[in-house]
Design a protein around this motif. Structure first.
Motif, PDB file in Angstrom:
ATOM      1  N   GLY A   1      20.964  72.155  40.090  1.00  0.00           N
ATOM      2  CA  GLY A   1      20.756  73.216  40.625  1.00  0.00           C
ATOM      3  C   GLY A   1      19.443  73.862  41.425  1.00  0.00           C
ATOM      4  O   GLY A   1      18.988  74.799  41.831  1.00  0.00           O
ATOM      5  N   GLU A   2      18.600  72.649  41.821  1.00  0.00           N
ATOM      6  CA  GLU A   2      17.368  72.876  42.520  1.00  0.00           C
ATOM      7  C   GLU A   2      17.791  72.540  44.110  1.00  0.00           C
ATOM      8  O   GLU A   2      18.178  71.595  44.327  1.00  0.00           O
ATOM      9  N   SER A   3      17.197  73.398  45.036  1.00  0.00           N
ATOM     10  CA  SER A   3      17.311  73.277  46.400  1.00  0.00           C
ATOM     11  C   SER A   3      16.555  72.414  46.845  1.00  0.00           C
ATOM     12  O   SER A   3      15.409  71.772  46.058  1.00  0.00           O
ATOM     13  N   LYS A   4      16.548  71.726  48.143  1.00  0.00           N
ATOM     14  CA  LYS A   4      15.559  70.743  48.777  1.00  0.00           C
ATOM     15  C   LYS A   4      14.166  71.213  48.763  1.00  0.00           C
ATOM     16  O   LYS A   4      13.422  70.434  48.550  1.00  0.00           O
ATOM     17  N   SER A   5      14.143  72.601  49.218  1.00  0.00           N
ATOM     18  CA  SER A   5      12.772  72.988  49.432  1.00  0.00           C
ATOM     19  C   SER A   5      11.930  73.160  48.000  1.00  0.00           C
ATOM     20  O   SER A   5      10.784  72.767  48.019  1.00  0.00           O
ATOM     21  N   LYS A   6      12.889  73.735  46.925  1.00  0.00           N
ATOM     22  CA  LYS A   6      12.002  73.804  45.742  1.00  0.00           C
ATOM     23  C   LYS A   6      11.743  72.261  45.161  1.00  0.00           C
ATOM     24  O   LYS A   6      10.707  72.164  44.525  1.00  0.00           O
ATOM     25  N   ALA A   7      12.521  71.391  45.301  1.00  0.00           N
ATOM     26  CA  ALA A   7      12.354  70.171  44.971  1.00  0.00           C
ATOM     27  C   ALA A   7      10.912  69.358  45.522  1.00  0.00           C
ATOM     28  O   ALA A   7      10.248  68.909  45.084  1.00  0.00           O
ATOM     29  N   ARG A   8      11.067  69.820  47.040  1.00  0.00           N
ATOM     30  CA  ARG A   8       9.729  69.291  47.758  1.00  0.00           C
ATOM     31  C   ARG A   8       8.539  69.990  47.095  1.00  0.00           C
ATOM     32  O   ARG A   8       7.374  69.263  47.049  1.00  0.00           O
ATOM     33  N   LYS A   9       8.754  71.421  46.949  1.00  0.00           N
ATOM     34  CA  LYS A   9       7.527  72.138  46.401  1.00  0.00           C
ATOM     35  C   LYS A   9       7.146  71.541  45.106  1.00  0.00           C
ATOM     36  O   LYS A   9       5.938  71.312  44.764  1.00  0.00           O
ATOM     37  N   ARG A  10       8.141  71.256  44.106  1.00  0.00           N
ATOM     38  CA  ARG A  10       7.838  70.729  42.739  1.00  0.00           C
ATOM     39  C   ARG A  10       7.282  69.610  42.853  1.00  0.00           C
ATOM     40  O   ARG A  10       6.345  69.256  41.885  1.00  0.00           O
ATOM     41  N   TYR A  11       7.697  68.565  43.690  1.00  0.00           N
ATOM     42  CA  TYR A  11       7.081  67.380  43.815  1.00  0.00           C
ATOM     43  C   TYR A  11       5.578  67.319  44.217  1.00  0.00           C
ATOM     44  O   TYR A  11       4.964  66.494  43.834  1.00  0.00           O
ATOM     45  N   GLN A  12       5.429  68.175  45.115  1.00  0.00           N
ATOM     46  CA  GLN A  12       4.086  68.286  45.981  1.00  0.00           C
ATOM     47  C   GLN A  12       3.033  68.909  44.953  1.00  0.00           C
ATOM     48  O   GLN A  12       1.786  68.461  44.644  1.00  0.00           O
ATOM     49  N   GLU A  13       3.598  69.897  43.835  1.00  0.00           N
ATOM     50  CA  GLU A  13       2.733  70.317  43.004  1.00  0.00           C
ATOM     51  C   GLU A  13       2.171  69.402  41.925  1.00  0.00           C
ATOM     52  O   GLU A  13       1.271  69.253  41.551  1.00  0.00           O
ATOM     53  N   LYS A  14       3.019  68.532  41.576  1.00  0.00           N
ATOM     54  CA  LYS A  14       2.861  67.549  40.618  1.00  0.00           C
ATOM     55  C   LYS A  14       2.191  66.212  40.967  1.00  0.00           C
ATOM     56  O   LYS A  14       1.148  65.720  40.745  1.00  0.00           O
ATOM     57  N   TYR A  15       2.672  66.009  42.328  1.00  0.00           N
ATOM     58  CA  TYR A  15       2.346  64.463  42.744  1.00  0.00           C
ATOM     59  C   TYR A  15       1.349  64.590  44.145  1.00  0.00           C
ATOM     60  O   TYR A  15       0.883  63.589  44.548  1.00  0.00           O
ATOM     61  N   GLY A  16       1.124  65.610  44.672  1.00  0.00           N
ATOM     62  CA  GLY A  16       0.282  65.849  45.977  1.00  0.00           C
ATOM     63  C   GLY A  16      -1.103  65.306  45.437  1.00  0.00           C
ATOM     64  O   GLY A  16      -1.660  64.707  46.488  1.00  0.00           O
ATOM     65  N   LYS A  17      -1.624  65.256  44.155  1.00  0.00           N
ATOM     66  CA  LYS A  17      -2.886  64.785  44.059  1.00  0.00           C
ATOM     67  C   LYS A  17      -3.031  63.514  44.165  1.00  0.00           C
ATOM     68  O   LYS A  17      -4.165  62.867  44.268  1.00  0.00           O
ATOM     69  N   TYR A  18      -2.179  62.538  44.321  1.00  0.00           N
ATOM     70  CA  TYR A  18      -1.822  61.105  44.453  1.00  0.00           C
ATOM     71  C   TYR A  18      -2.118  60.834  45.792  1.00  0.00           C
ATOM     72  O   TYR A  18      -2.107  59.515  45.999  1.00  0.00           O
ATOM     73  N   SER A  19      -2.161  61.658  46.965  1.00  0.00           N
ATOM     74  CA  SER A  19      -2.249  61.525  48.464  1.00  0.00           C
ATOM     75  C   SER A  19      -3.590  60.931  48.703  1.00  0.00           C
ATOM     76  O   SER A  19      -3.588  60.019  49.808  1.00  0.00           O
ATOM     77  N   SER A  20      -4.632  61.469  48.052  1.00  0.00           N
ATOM     78  CA  SER A  20      -5.973  61.004  48.412  1.00  0.00           C
ATOM     79  C   SER A  20      -6.733  61.031  47.203  1.00  0.00           C
ATOM     80  O   SER A  20      -6.525  61.689  46.216  1.00  0.00           O
ATOM     81  N   SER A  21      -8.185  60.415  47.333  1.00  0.00           N
ATOM     82  CA  SER A  21      -8.933  60.257  46.258  1.00  0.00           C
ATOM     83  C   SER A  21     -10.449  60.447  46.664  1.00  0.00           C
ATOM     84  O   SER A  21     -10.685  60.069  47.815  1.00  0.00           O
ATOM     85  N   GLN A  22     -11.399  60.367  45.758  1.00  0.00           N
ATOM     86  CA  GLN A  22     -12.783  60.198  46.164  1.00  0.00           C
ATOM     87  C   GLN A  22     -13.375  58.820  45.854  1.00  0.00           C
ATOM     88  O   GLN A  22     -12.655  58.006  44.898  1.00  0.00           O
ATOM     89  N   LEU A  23     -14.217  58.441  46.442  1.00  0.00           N
ATOM     90  CA  LEU A  23     -14.889  57.029  46.196  1.00  0.00           C
ATOM     91  C   LEU A  23     -15.606  57.101  44.896  1.00  0.00           C
ATOM     92  O   LEU A  23     -16.668  57.909  44.879  1.00  0.00           O
ATOM     93  N   ALA A  24     -15.784  55.817  44.108  1.00  0.00           N
ATOM     94  CA  ALA A  24     -16.814  55.911  43.309  1.00  0.00           C
ATOM     95  C   ALA A  24     -18.045  55.262  44.108  1.00  0.00           C
ATOM     96  O   ALA A  24     -17.745  54.270  44.896  1.00  0.00           O
ATOM     97  N   ILE A  25     -19.360  55.676  43.679  1.00  0.00           N
ATOM     98  CA  ILE A  25     -20.477  55.294  44.649  1.00  0.00           C
ATOM     99  C   ILE A  25     -21.319  54.286  43.848  1.00  0.00           C
ATOM    100  O   ILE A  25     -21.546  54.534  42.794  1.00  0.00           O
TER     101      ILE A  25
END
Length: 594
Positions: free
Chosen positions: A49-73
């Motif tokens: 029952g989920e549209s593609k746009s809602k699926a993309r939004k749900r995925y981005q909200e949950k997994y968007g944080k994995y796209s980049s990170s900070q360096l340990a110094i």
């Protein structure tokens, strides 16, 4: 080149204390990738029952944080007056980047042919890390300078100012294709999607190479919180990419110096060029500065010099130590030797670290053997030298570790006093190198550290030293009551595992050092969950430095007659340690490329 080698040998900076490793991560990278890809594929699929746009939004909200990170110094000392910030990328981003490097290895290696100057071209064979430089030591490079300069009268020396921290990551496509071509392809890809797709569908070589280069550019930025200025100092991937950019710069310099007779070479970001006249050298300098400007780089003005023949190929102070021969290593000769060393340092303070490494190498490799009766005076001199320049702490520890069998309560008290002073001075400045190595010496030699000193470390922003500190506390190597843990627990709970404390959070959870109520909530990272489920650690306290020699007790099985004689003290023998390391002169490390 293979990805396992790049992950195991070329991930963490070599200056970290021995327990920090990536071996398990490298061995299981394929399983990690497969498990992660399955999670991502499942989460991208629209639910019932989920549209593609809602699926993309749900995925981005949950997994968007994995796209980049900070360096340990990791703050590294480079002598008495300068520092560099070494970086440890998050494993998710470094795995992605390493895979892209391997997949495009032939494309990247093709740029090595652009430079006629480089002596720091990455070479796989014989490397202790993932790669080494073409000239595998500073000494070999100096002999190359003699070859380049034999018929020239003028020397131009310069280096690129803050090379790694100021590299523009978008210059990676410039380096591979040339700046004008890369900019043209960028414009098409950004403004004319139809034409860009047609180029890729037609297997246009330039378009495919630009796409790969741009992909690598994106991945290196993902390691550093999406910043487009600077490469992380420490990982071998940065060395490889910096050399690619350096090769393109060399190509442009050589092309524009065609009308000026010259020879020369480059080692990392240092140029040594030779000319017939001073006027040629001055004109060449202007051309080189223009080329660097086009790559958004500049020369270090304090290190630009134009010199007349004869040229200096070695440091004059090195002759003091080359001529010094130990007839016997008694207290008088040790006193004389260290007096020369300390006076030389006093006259060349900016080069103190280099001088100490050069002078003490004879003790490191066993050319001079210290006897038990001279141990205390030798230790005194070592600790004095460490106080003069704390950047040599890893070297001093290696020499002390060779003679570990001589360590008694008195020796350990001396070491404890000096280490405690160093930690107190450096922890307030978050000087990771000095503090972390002090802690590793405490752990290695089983010396108990003051509770108050450990609490200073736990309150700091130095995540690498905090890991060692937690291990030390877990091993009960502290004096007094157990150090307070509340502050570090609060700090970790306020941090996140894609931030600069990722390694501290991971190891604290993995080793159960702080007893959180809900480890999953603290970690909050499905990629790192995979690593923990595979029992992968980035910290192994069983690791230790590999000395070239080691003093061991000679154990003799007694015969019946031995019982009729007086018991003698055991002899001590200096024995070589088998090592895969080559025996090349190592007054300058092959990978000291920042």
């Amino acid at each position: 080149m293979n990805i396992k080698k790049l992950l195991e040998k070329g991930y963490f900076p070599k200056e970290l204390p021995p327990p920090f490793e990536t071996k398990q991560f490298a061995e299981k990278h394929y399983i990690i990738s497969n498990r992660w890809n399955k999670i991502i594929e499942k989460e991208k699929e629209p639910k019932t029952g989920e549209s593609k746009s809602k699926a993309r939004k749900r995925y981005q909200e949950k997994y968007g944080k994995y796209s980049s990170s900070q360096l340990a110094i990791f703050s590294l000392s480079k002598g008495r007056y300068s520092r560099r910030k070494l970086a440890i990328p998050n494993p998710k981003q470094y795995l992605d980047l390493s895979r892209a490097i391997i997949e495009n290895w032939d494309l990247l290696r093709k740029t090595y042919n652009l430079s006629i100057y480089s002596e720091s071209t990455p070479i796989e064979s014989g490397a202790k890390r993932a790669v080494r430089t073409k000239s595998n030591s500073w000494s070999n490079f100096k002999f190359e300078l003699i070859e380049k300069s034999f018929d020239k009268k003028i020397e131009l020396r310069l280096d690129i100012s803050q090379f790694y921290p100021t590299i523009y990551t978008h210059s990676i496509p410039w380096a591979i294709l040339g700046k004008e071509k890369a900019k043209k392809l960028f414009k098409i890809s950004a403004t004319d999607k139809v034409k860009w797709k047609r180029l890729l569908d037609d297997n246009n070589i330039d378009a495919k190479e630009y796409k790969s280069a741009d992909f690598i550019d994106n991945l290196i930025r993902n390691c550093n919180d999406r910043q487009s200025i600077g490469l992380p100092i420490g990982p071998d991937v940065s060395f490889i990419l910096a050399e690619i950019i350096g090769n393109r710069i060399d190509f442009e310099i050589n092309k524009r110096l065609q009308d000026i007779i010259h020879s020369g070479t480059r080692y990392y970001d240092d140029y040594y060029l030779y000319f017939d006249t001073r006027n040629d050298a001055e004109n060449a300098l202007k051309i080189i500065q223009q080329v660097l400007f086009e790559f958004q780089l500049e020369t270090n003005e304090s290190k630009v010099s134009i010199n007349n023949l004869p040229f200096q190929y070695i440091e004059l102070w090195s002759d003091h130590f080359d001529r010094y021969k130990f007839a016997k290593s008694d207290k008088f000769e040790l006193r004389n030797f260290f007096n020369i060393l300390h006076q030389t340092i006093n006259s060349n303070k900016k080069n103190s670290s280099w001088i100490i490494h050069y002078a003490l190498k004879r003790f490191k490799v066993g050319d001079v053997e210290i006897k038990n009766k001279e141990w205390e005076i030798f230790l005194n001199f070592l600790l004095q030298t460490l106080i003069i320049d704390t950047s040599v702490i890893a070297l001093i520890f290696e020499i002390i570790f060779i003679y570990e069998v001589f360590l008694d309560k008195k020796s350990k008290l001396k070491i404890n006093n000096v280490l405690t002073t160093i930690v107190k001075e450096h922890i307030i400045l978050n000087h990771s190198f000095e503090v972390s190595w002090c802690l590793w010496i405490f752990i290695s030699l089983k010396i108990k550290c003051d509770k108050q000193v450990l609490e200073l470390i736990l309150e700091s922003k130095d995540s690498i030293s905090k890991i060692l500190c937690l291990d030390l506390i877990n091993k009960n190597l502290y004096r007094g009551r157990r150090p307070q843990m509340k502050l570090i627990k609060d700090q970790i709970q306020a941090s996140n595992s894609t931030g600069d404390n990722w390694l501290l959070i991971y190891e604290a959870v993995k080793n159960n050092w702080l007893n959180f109520e809900d480890d999953k909530l603290i970690l909050d990272n499905e990629f790192l969950d995979i690593l923990i489920n595979l029992n992968i650690s980035f910290y192994n306290s069983e690791n230790q430095i590999k000395t070239k020699i080691k003093l061991e007790k000679e154990i003799k099985l007694p015969s019946v007659l031995d019982f009729l004689e007086d018991i003698e003290l055991p002899d001590f023998n200096m024995i070589p340690i088998e090592s895969d390391e080559d025996d090349e002169e190592d007054d300058e490390d092959e990978n000291d490329w920042y």
